[in-house]
Design an enzyme around this catalytic site. Structure first.
Site, PDB file in Angstrom:
ATOM      1  N   THR B  51      73.289  19.632  56.101  1.00 23.72           N
ATOM      2  CA  THR B  51      72.044  19.052  56.129  1.00 23.72           C
ATOM      3  C   THR B  51      71.910  18.010  56.992  1.00 23.72           C
ATOM      4  OG1 THR B  51      72.861  17.177  54.724  1.00 23.72           O
ATOM      5  CG2 THR B  51      72.535  19.123  53.386  1.00 23.72           C
ATOM      6  N   CYS B  52      70.623  17.022  57.117  1.00 21.90           N
ATOM      7  CA  CYS B  52      70.629  16.137  58.167  1.00 21.90           C
ATOM      8  C   CYS B  52      71.962  14.950  58.105  1.00 21.90           C
ATOM      9  CB  CYS B  52      69.346  15.567  58.203  1.00 21.90           C
ATOM     10  SG  CYS B  52      68.458  15.290  56.583  1.00 21.90           S
ATOM     11  N   ASN B  53      72.282  14.946  56.928  1.00 23.07           N
ATOM     12  CA  ASN B  53      73.337  13.878  56.806  1.00 23.07           C
ATOM     13  C   ASN B  53      74.781  14.370  56.661  1.00 23.07           C
ATOM     14  OD1 ASN B  53      71.636  11.799  57.049  1.00 23.07           O
ATOM     15  ND2 ASN B  53      71.022  11.619  55.012  1.00 23.07           N
ATOM     16  N   HIS B 101      85.357  15.730  45.639  1.00 22.83           N
ATOM     17  CA  HIS B 101      84.362  15.561  46.413  1.00 22.83           C
ATOM     18  C   HIS B 101      83.178  16.454  46.377  1.00 22.83           C
ATOM     19  CE1 HIS B 101      82.881  14.367  50.743  1.00 22.83           C
ATOM     20  NE2 HIS B 101      82.603  15.779  50.663  1.00 22.83           N
ATOM     21  N   GLN B 122      70.057  21.941  48.375  1.00 20.90           N
ATOM     22  CA  GLN B 122      70.454  22.407  49.745  1.00 20.90           C
ATOM     23  C   GLN B 122      71.937  23.142  49.542  1.00 20.90           C
ATOM     24  OE1 GLN B 122      70.381  18.634  51.186  1.00 20.90           O
ATOM     25  NE2 GLN B 122      68.514  19.134  52.538  1.00 20.90           N
ATOM     26  N   GLY B 191      43.063  -0.466  56.309  1.00 21.36           N
ATOM     27  CA  GLY B 191      43.890  -0.958  57.342  1.00 21.36           C
ATOM     28  C   GLY B 191      44.777   0.288  57.708  1.00 21.36           C
ATOM     29  N   ALA B 192      45.129   0.596  58.873  1.00 25.41           N
ATOM     30  CA  ALA B 192      45.795   1.897  59.351  1.00 25.41           C
ATOM     31  C   ALA B 192      47.065   1.899  59.807  1.00 25.41           C
ATOM     32  CB  ALA B 192      44.820   2.658  60.342  1.00 25.41           C
ATOM     33  N   GLY B 193      47.828   0.632  59.078  1.00 20.19           N
ATOM     34  CA  GLY B 193      49.280   0.481  59.724  1.00 20.19           C
ATOM     35  C   GLY B 193      50.228   1.380  59.260  1.00 20.19           C
ATOM     36  N   GLU B 194      51.423   0.867  59.907  1.00 19.85           N
ATOM     37  CA  GLU B 194      52.400   2.216  59.509  1.00 19.85           C
ATOM     38  C   GLU B 194      52.849   2.076  58.056  1.00 19.85           C
ATOM     39  OE1 GLU B 194      56.773   2.408  61.381  1.00 19.85           O
ATOM     40  OE2 GLU B 194      55.462   1.228  62.476  1.00 19.85           O
TER      41      GLU B 194
END
Lengths: 282, 443
Positions: B51-53, B101, B122, B191-194
């Protein structure tokens, strides 16, 4: 009071305990248990009503004991019917204590079997009385929904999430529930009034008499009519609808039980209790 | 002969920085690594999770040390890292530690965001891939199925995944609590902020039906609206737009308030009191705090949302502690089951059971017979015992043999099941028959 009634009462109390434990712990298996217990209680109660019918020889809706017990019964089945329409988590934790209270009230009312006055011996008795009581039970469901709505809304509004935020469904679901119960309850209430009027015409030759119960019922009807009207015209929904459902039910309950006590001579004062039965009731 | 033991070798976000983890990306197709791993010497069964981590290899091996070293070499073969580094960035657990684990991973206790639900999916996919390639066998199948049910138990008993621990997630959760199903609701971004974009993304992910963007510069509004297939409107249109939507997220850089209580009040009337959820993530604030006093309007500013997140985090930590207990308990059960899979104790159990049966039956029979001499009684006892022993001879040979078509663990499990050695009150509650046989080719 028969053994069967005591058994019914006990199963109701057990179901109430289970739904409260579920509310506290949110353990799925307890939820299932509570549901089965309540359905079981509803079934035993049905048997009790049939037995009672055979015993007294007429529809058992004429004494305080019978009327309140019937209301608990229809509340139970009205509640269980929701399983197939909405998933309202923890609704049972609010409804089943109410059912138990009604059953306890019925338990402490006299269950003595009295002779029915000839004027009440009519095919209209089961129709009118059962419809009216079912109307009250749907209004009671709306009342429970209203209480739940206000409790949850308070937490969201004040931004302090406590007991209810995790445990209650969304405000939207509760509002839908309210609307549904109010609509059904109101329709039944209207039908109850109409059947009552037709019956009255048969017996007295007049559709309406300003007997305290009937007056109270009329006021209740107007409260709910106004509520529904406002909902569809100016949008009295959600918070205000919840408050109205509570106020409306308080008044309905007063009409249902209170008037019988305060004004014991009227036609709707149920038989039984400590009233002298020989008294002329019409 | 040393016994088979579980082994996990892995790299995760706790032990290795992203520079190392990104070198280990295998994409979606896990079949190649699984095949390669399956060919590593001493690796009887294996499973590959990426996985990504985290990247992890679960294996069953007779010689865990050697297998771990071989697996590490394989895993880091193309990364250019020296062996010492590879060792530094990996962890290896054996036996019950490996079981624990895996349980922690499956229950999302080892995740970066504890309690996030994706990891279970996953893991299930990794298991499916591996069993399709037949690299898993009796032990891993049992272990993985057990891990899935542990994860389920953790989820139902501890509520670990229930809390929203990020601002945008908390906002979505609140929106659902207020508005119910979001499928027919719409959101207005001011407002189009992040931050606004992030929250909108979450809402779109929840199936919100429409996104409307209002911004000081119209072009930016159009760009953002296009991204979510929504529409743009100018800032002057704010109030008419507010009549249509159900959620408003405000994040402008304006210095003053852009929406006052007196402005929202008539909007509610024309909305027929349909509820409105306002989220103000701007600093300084965009929305008049007094708006929250209106009926059916719910206003949350950035601090309110932060508070929700903090409370949820505390709750989640409590749940995680409970979950750790569940994991320890379940790993213990699995350990007892494994213990039962050794040949010698199974044979001992079999003999004990036969002896107990003989004794109780003899007692019953002999007490009903009178006039037997002690010698005759002894002969009957010998007869019973020798029948029992002859009966057990073949099952014991079946267990001991090395050349059977069935794997040894499967045979052990089979015999234990046949003779009810793990019956009620037996030594191993975590074992047989309690989970679905799916993906278990040995059974």
């Amino acid at each position: 009071m028969t053994h069967l009634f005591v058994v019914t009462l006990c199963v109701y109390l057990a179901a109430t305990m289970a739904s409260l434990v579920y509310f506290a712990t949110l353990r799925e298996e307890i939820r299932t248990l509570g549901r089965w217990l309540l359905a079981g209680a509803g079934l035993v109660h049905t048997v009790y009503l049939v037995v009672r019918y055979l015993e007294v020889g007429h529809t058992p809706l004429t004494s305080n004991h019978e009327a309140v017990s019937f209301m608990a019964w229809s509340l139970t089945w009205g509640f269980l019917s929701f399983r197939y329409r909405y998933k309202v988590i923890n609704f049972g934790a609010f409804v089943s204590p109410l059912i138990s209270l009604l059953m306890l009230y019925a338990a402490f009312s006299s269950a003595a079997v009295r002779e029915l006055p000839p004027t009440l011996k009519s095919g209209w008795l089961p129709v009118h009385a059962s419809i009216a009581i079912m109307a009250y039970s749907f209004l009671a469901l709306a009342f429970c929904g209203g209480v739940m709505y206000l409790l949850l809304e308070r937490e969201i509004k004040h931004k302090r999430f406590g007991l209810f935020y995790k445990r209650l469904p969304s405000l939207e679901d509760l509002d839908n529930l309210n609307q549904h119960c109010l609509a059904v309850g109101f329709a039944l209430l209207t039908l109850g009034i109409i059947t009552g009027a037709i019956w009255a015409k048969h017996v007295w030759g007049a559709y309406w008499r300003w007997d305290p119960k009937m007056t109270g019922t009329m006021v209740t009807w107007f409260i709910y009519a106004a509520m529904l009207h406002q909902r569809f015209t100016v949008g009295w929904r959600r918070r205000r609808a919840a408050i109205m459902a509570i106020v409306g039910f308080a008044f309905a309950l007063f009409t249902f039980l209170g008037v019988s006590y305060l004004h014991q001579g009227g036609i709707h004062s149920f038989l039984g209790g400590d009233l002298p039965v020989s008294e002329e009731r019409f | 002969m040393s016994a088979d033991t579980f082994l996990v070798l892995g790299v995760n976000h706790k032990i290795a920085p992203v520079e190392v983890r990104e070198k280990l990306t295998f994409g979606d197709d896990c079949s190649l690594p699984v095949k390669a791993i399956g060919e590593v010497e001493g690796c009887e069964e294996c499973l590959f999770l990426s996985t990504c981590n985290r990247v992890e290899i679960y294996a069953v091996s007779r010689d865990a040390e050697a297998a771990a070293a071989a697996l590490r070499r394989l895993l880091f073969a193309d990364t250019g890292l020296v062996a010492a580094d590879a060792e530094r960035y990996t962890y290896v657990h054996q036996g019950l530690d490996a079981v624990r684990h895996l349980y922690r991973v499956a229950s999302s206790l080892d995740s970066m965001v504890v309690g996030e639900p994706q990891i279970l999916g996953q893991l299930k996919k990794a298991f499916r891939d591996a069993s399709e390639l037949k690299t898993t066998g009796f032990l891993l199948n049992r272990l993985l199925n057990k891990a899935f049910s542990v994860a389920k138990r953790v989820r139902t008993e501890t509520n670990i995944g229930a809390s929203a621990v990020s601002i945008s997630f908390a906002a979505v959760q609140l929106a659902k609590k207020i508005l119910g199903n979001l499928g027919d609701k719409s959101v207005l971004l001011v407002g189009a902020g992040e931050m606004a974009e992030l929250a909108a993304e979450h809402l779109v992910g929840q199936g919100i039906s429409e996104v409307v963007v209002v911004n000081r510069t119209y072009e930016r509004a159009v760009t953002l609206a296009n991204k979510y297939k929504g529409r743009a409107a100018s800032l002057d249109d704010l109030l008419p737009q507010l009549e249509q939507v159900d959620i408003l997220i405000s994040s402008t850089g304006a210095t003053g308030l852009i929406l006052k209580k007196e402005e929202v009040k008539p909007v509610m009337r024309s909305r027929m009191n349909r509820p409105l959820f306002l989220i103000d993530i701007a600093v300084p604030r965009d929305l008049d705090p007094g708006i929250n006093e209106l009926d059916n309007v719910y206003l949350y500013d950035i601090d309110d949302l932060m508070n929700v997140v903090e409370t949820n985090k505390a709750e989640r930590d409590k749940a995680a502690a409970m979950a750790e207990q569940v994991v320890i308990e379940e790993a213990g059960k699995f350990g007892r089951w494994l213990e039962g899979l050794r040949v010698a104790p199974t044979i001992a159990d079999l003999k004990k059971k036969a002896e107990a049966l003989c004794n109780s039956e003899l007692e019953k029979t002999l007490s009903g017979l009178s006039g037997l001499s002690p010698k005759e009684k002894k002969s009957i006892a010998i007869l019973a015992n020798s029948i029992a022993n002859k009966m057990l001879h073949d099952p014991i040979m079946f267990l001991k043999a090395d050349d059977q078509a069935m794997e040894r663990q499967a045979r052990l499990s089979f015999v234990r099941g046949c003779f009810g050695l793990d019956g009620p009150g037996g030594r191993n509650a975590g074992g047989l028959g309690s989970d679905e046989p799916s993906g278990d080719p040995a059974s």
